[in-house]
Design a protein around this motif. Structure first.
Motif, PDB file in Angstrom:
ATOM      1  N   VAL A   8     -17.544  -2.523 -15.763  1.00 12.86           N
ATOM      2  CA  VAL A   8     -17.674  -2.423 -17.447  1.00 12.86           C
ATOM      3  C   VAL A   8     -16.226  -3.105 -17.000  1.00 12.86           C
ATOM      4  N   LYS A   9     -15.851  -3.530 -18.362  1.00 12.04           N
ATOM      5  CA  LYS A   9     -14.014  -4.130 -18.614  1.00 12.04           C
ATOM      6  C   LYS A   9     -13.410  -2.997 -18.154  1.00 12.04           C
ATOM      7  N   GLY A  10     -12.784  -3.991 -17.443  1.00 11.31           N
ATOM      8  CA  GLY A  10     -10.945  -2.832 -17.198  1.00 11.31           C
ATOM      9  C   GLY A  10     -10.760  -2.371 -15.982  1.00 11.31           C
ATOM     10  N   LYS A  11     -12.285  -2.860 -14.692  1.00 16.47           N
ATOM     11  CA  LYS A  11     -12.424  -2.003 -13.888  1.00 16.47           C
ATOM     12  C   LYS A  11     -11.563  -2.687 -12.616  1.00 16.47           C
ATOM     13  N   GLY A  12     -10.914  -4.671 -12.955  1.00 11.64           N
ATOM     14  CA  GLY A  12     -10.155  -5.403 -11.676  1.00 11.64           C
ATOM     15  C   GLY A  12     -11.063  -6.368 -11.463  1.00 11.64           C
ATOM     16  N   TYR A  83     -15.872 -20.481 -10.376  1.00 14.05           N
ATOM     17  CA  TYR A  83     -15.571 -19.525 -10.193  1.00 14.05           C
ATOM     18  C   TYR A  83     -15.491 -19.505 -11.963  1.00 14.05           C
ATOM     19  N   LEU A  84     -16.721 -17.405 -12.807  1.00 13.31           N
ATOM     20  CA  LEU A  84     -17.069 -18.890 -13.740  1.00 13.31           C
ATOM     21  C   LEU A  84     -16.421 -16.719 -13.996  1.00 13.31           C
ATOM     22  N   ASP A  85     -14.934 -16.703 -14.958  1.00  9.88           N
ATOM     23  CA  ASP A  85     -14.725 -14.985 -15.394  1.00  9.88           C
ATOM     24  C   ASP A  85     -14.884 -14.800 -16.899  1.00  9.88           C
ATOM     25  N   SER A  86     -15.271 -13.829 -16.436  1.00  6.09           N
ATOM     26  CA  SER A  86     -15.632 -13.556 -18.281  1.00  6.09           C
ATOM     27  C   SER A  86     -17.133 -13.364 -18.715  1.00  6.09           C
ATOM     28  N   PHE A  87     -18.148 -13.862 -17.802  1.00  6.96           N
ATOM     29  CA  PHE A  87     -19.439 -14.598 -17.288  1.00  6.96           C
ATOM     30  C   PHE A  87     -19.728 -14.547 -19.030  1.00  6.96           C
ATOM     31  N   LEU A  88     -19.652 -13.255 -19.690  1.00  7.51           N
ATOM     32  CA  LEU A  88     -21.006 -12.858 -21.456  1.00  7.51           C
ATOM     33  C   LEU A  88     -19.969 -13.890 -22.009  1.00  7.51           C
ATOM     34  N   ILE A 118     -18.813 -15.410 -10.363  1.00  7.01           N
ATOM     35  CA  ILE A 118     -19.165 -14.940 -11.397  1.00  7.01           C
ATOM     36  C   ILE A 118     -18.807 -13.374 -11.992  1.00  7.01           C
ATOM     37  N   SER A 119     -17.994 -13.455 -12.357  1.00  7.24           N
ATOM     38  CA  SER A 119     -17.406 -11.963 -13.170  1.00  7.24           C
ATOM     39  C   SER A 119     -18.271 -11.644 -14.046  1.00  7.24           C
ATOM     40  N   ILE A 120     -18.625 -10.295 -14.576  1.00  9.79           N
ATOM     41  CA  ILE A 120     -19.661  -9.807 -15.500  1.00  9.79           C
ATOM     42  C   ILE A 120     -20.155  -8.633 -16.148  1.00  9.79           C
ATOM     43  N   SER A 121     -18.677  -8.503 -17.146  1.00  7.47           N
ATOM     44  CA  SER A 121     -18.980  -7.002 -18.044  1.00  7.47           C
ATOM     45  C   SER A 121     -19.935  -6.240 -18.072  1.00  7.47           C
ATOM     46  N   VAL A 122     -20.755  -5.555 -17.169  1.00  9.88           N
ATOM     47  CA  VAL A 122     -21.634  -4.994 -17.187  1.00  9.88           C
ATOM     48  C   VAL A 122     -22.281  -3.874 -15.680  1.00  9.88           C
ATOM     49  N   ILE A 136     -21.902  -9.188  -5.340  1.00  4.39           N
ATOM     50  CA  ILE A 136     -20.794  -8.734  -3.932  1.00  4.39           C
ATOM     51  C   ILE A 136     -20.048  -8.314  -4.235  1.00  4.39           C
ATOM     52  N   ILE A 137     -19.989  -7.384  -5.166  1.00 11.30           N
ATOM     53  CA  ILE A 137     -18.521  -6.043  -5.358  1.00 11.30           C
ATOM     54  C   ILE A 137     -19.765  -5.774  -6.804  1.00 11.30           C
ATOM     55  N   SER A 138     -19.459  -3.930  -7.336  1.00 11.45           N
ATOM     56  CA  SER A 138     -19.039  -3.585  -8.117  1.00 11.45           C
ATOM     57  C   SER A 138     -18.324  -2.245  -8.301  1.00 11.45           C
ATOM     58  N   LEU A 139     -18.152  -2.994  -9.403  1.00  4.13           N
ATOM     59  CA  LEU A 139     -16.695  -1.809  -9.936  1.00  4.13           C
ATOM     60  C   LEU A 139     -17.061  -0.959 -10.845  1.00  4.13           C
TER      61      LEU A 139
END
Length: 139
Positions: A8-12, A83-88, A118-122, A136-139
């Protein structure tokens, strides 16, 4: 290959994505591109990484996004990783089409030998089942 950083948003996620990009650019022989929704992280990225601010371009649908990705790849035969930040946000994709767009990116990755991170906020549970192994990582 597609690698996914979820949470989710704000997790790094962005911090981890930038760190991974900076580490990879030291090891690759080709080029690395970082797509973002703004220039906020310009000075955190290695100067060997090409930052593309997607808000500078008329990308407002996921079809336009996929076309943009294809255009970047077509102009850089030495491209190894994107590298894709803020994918959505940058891909203009809604939740119901995440799997479709990831599938298209996977096809592009296979065809042109470009790795996508890909960094995805879900949450990881919301990632389509066929891409859960790509997390690869779930925050």
């Amino acid at each position: 290959m597609i690698q996914i950083i979820s949470g989710v948003k704000g997790k790094g996620k962005t911090k981890y994505l930038i760190q991974k990009a900076n580490e990879e650019v030291k090891a690759v022989t080709g080029n690395v591109v970082y797509l973002d929704k703004n220039n906020k992280h310009m000075y955190e990225l290695s100067n060997k990484i090409r930052l593309i601010n997607l808000s500078d371009f008329p990308v407002d649908t996921y079809d336009a996004f996929l076309g943009f990705i294809a255009g970047v790849i077509s102009q850089d035969n030495d491209l190894e990783a994107m590298y894709l930040d803020s994918f959505l946000t940058v891909s203009c994709v809604s939740d119901e089409y995440i799997g479709f767009v990831l599938s298209k990116l996977n096809d592009i990755s296979t065809r042109f030998n470009v790795n996508f991170v890909i960094s995805i906020s879900v949450d990881a549970e919301q990632i389509p089942d066929e891409f859960k192994d790509n997390i690869i990582i779930s925050l």
